[in-house]
Design an enzyme around this catalytic site. Sequence first.
Site, PDB file in Angstrom:
ATOM      1  N   GLY B  58       0.851  -1.169  -0.013  1.00 54.10           N
ATOM      2  CA  GLY B  58      -0.018   0.022  -0.160  1.00 54.10           C
ATOM      3  C   GLY B  58       0.914   1.295  -0.120  1.00 54.10           C
ATOM      4  N   SER B  59       0.173   2.152   0.472  1.00 54.69           N
ATOM      5  CA  SER B  59       0.976   3.676   0.481  1.00 54.69           C
ATOM      6  C   SER B  59       2.389   3.775   1.069  1.00 54.69           C
ATOM      7  CB  SER B  59      -0.150   4.797   1.321  1.00 54.69           C
ATOM      8  OG  SER B  59       0.483   5.908   1.296  1.00 54.69           O
ATOM      9  N   THR B  60       2.927   4.567   0.500  1.00 55.25           N
ATOM     10  CA  THR B  60       4.396   4.781   1.269  1.00 55.25           C
ATOM     11  C   THR B  60       4.360   5.741   2.437  1.00 55.25           C
ATOM     12  OG1 THR B  60       4.845   6.728  -0.236  1.00 55.25           O
ATOM     13  CG2 THR B  60       5.266   4.647  -1.081  1.00 55.25           C
ATOM     14  N   VAL B  61       2.852   6.140   2.726  1.00 56.35           N
ATOM     15  CA  VAL B  61       2.950   7.015   3.792  1.00 56.35           C
ATOM     16  C   VAL B  61       3.110   6.017   5.117  1.00 56.35           C
ATOM     17  CG1 VAL B  61       1.152   8.454   5.445  1.00 56.35           C
ATOM     18  CG2 VAL B  61       1.352   8.827   3.042  1.00 56.35           C
TER      19      VAL B  61
END
Lengths: 390, 135
Positions: B58-61
């Site tokens: 998923g997101s690199t956040v």
Amino acid sequence: MYLTKRQEKILMGEEGPAKARALEIIVRVGESLGADKLIRIRHAHVSGISYLNIGEPGLKLLEELADTGGRAEVYTTVNPSCIDLSGESLIIDNSVADKQLRINKALEKMGFHPTYTCIPYLYRPPSINEALAWGESNAVVMANSYYGARTNREGGPLALAAALTGYTYHAGLQLIENRTASVRVRVGFEPGEGDYGLIGLWLGENIEDIPILEFPKPPSYYGLKLLFAASAATGSHGLIVVENVTPRNTYRVEAEDRVTIEKSMLEKYQYKPGRDESILGYLGCPHLHPGELYQLAGMIESYERVRSGNALLLSIPLDYYYTMTSEIAILRRRGVDTAFGTCPIVSRLRGEYDVVLTNSGKAWFYLQKLHGFKVAIASPREIVRAIMEK
Amino acid sequence: MGIIIPVKVIVDGDCLGEVLLVDRRISFYGEVDPVNGVIRGVNESVKGKALIFRGGRGSTVGSYIIYGLKHYGNSPSCMIVSEAEPIIITGAILADTPLFVALDYDGLVSLVKGKPGGLHARHKQGEKHVELEEK
């Protein structure tokens, strides 16, 4: 991985704790991806700076890096944040402005240029085969495919680490052998302005490998900008070779498979709003190029104003507030809402609408996914006609 | 002497904690709340645990969330994964959380599942393994 003496010294903390940590990130990630060494980059573009995405943890980290001496080692630009920096947009919700401005302050303290845009190539067009470390997928595809530069699809934190060190790992799309197109995709019709986003959506959803695209006539620059963004949203492309556009010697072709995109294959992305539905028109995903804004202002000038119940939102780089004042004035007088240094994908919106009309495949994808909007794709001309009155 | 699990060390550091196995890829952004340290769906806190999971997605956040766990005092004691990918590596370095790749991840999972009474994990900086002991 081979490291130079200087790189080893940085890792030991000789150039400060922030740089040591940033370089460790690049070295460890590079090792896991099989990189043999690090290479110098010329431009970092940092994504993932919206407070609504990165929250308190992101804010704290950026402030900590800025306060412990983290400074840009190369030219660095930043992505849109979650607030309208003009403070005049009625559609973008600026309620977390205090938090976002703290993030922006930390970024600027580190020496990043306050571009707040997803089209960093506007500020520094990349050169052929130049190494970059860019976050923001639409810009990555544009850099690799239109400009023939080299960047992987970095996540926000990795692009940040590259900005603070000036290095990236030598792997992935930095190597010519990984820039090999393996499927030929022919566009079987002459695309109109509203079709590029649709083609991009289809491409991202259906083609996993690096494609080489063939058009019946040379595609427009603004069209490719929309196509690349849409494709990078529904898929994981970093490079989309376009015949007669992507500079030679920046890619290879070993394509045996061949696919043709027909207009009928794009119908699933289309929807016609009903007569009674209130419409939010949205242009500027990716941010409008100055040329696009100029054309749009010319088109809108012949209309009286935005019909009541509807709205038209444009998202653009902060700079245009100072450089395109005439165009902005024409738009504002007609009730068009302009948002600077932000966009609806990284922010919250005010107001309720039945449907969003946009020319952007990327916005089509994210506005449904993130905000639950009903979204349809149309050309700028169709959008303006649906929303404004003479 | 406990069971020796050979690992590749990605981010080194001491680890001592109860084993928590979540045998799938975790998207830290969206699935983990840094403020209370809980993994949604599993409803267990990662605080102080030796967290074993397949890897990130998923997101690199997600990297910022791993850092956020540290900020709120909810860091796992270490993370043991099947595959180290950029999101997890970046997060581990930012948070100073030890990160190991288990050389035989599937073997480790069946071992943990075979000990319903629970396990403790131990690693000393510099070692090339994690030691597991029954509670």
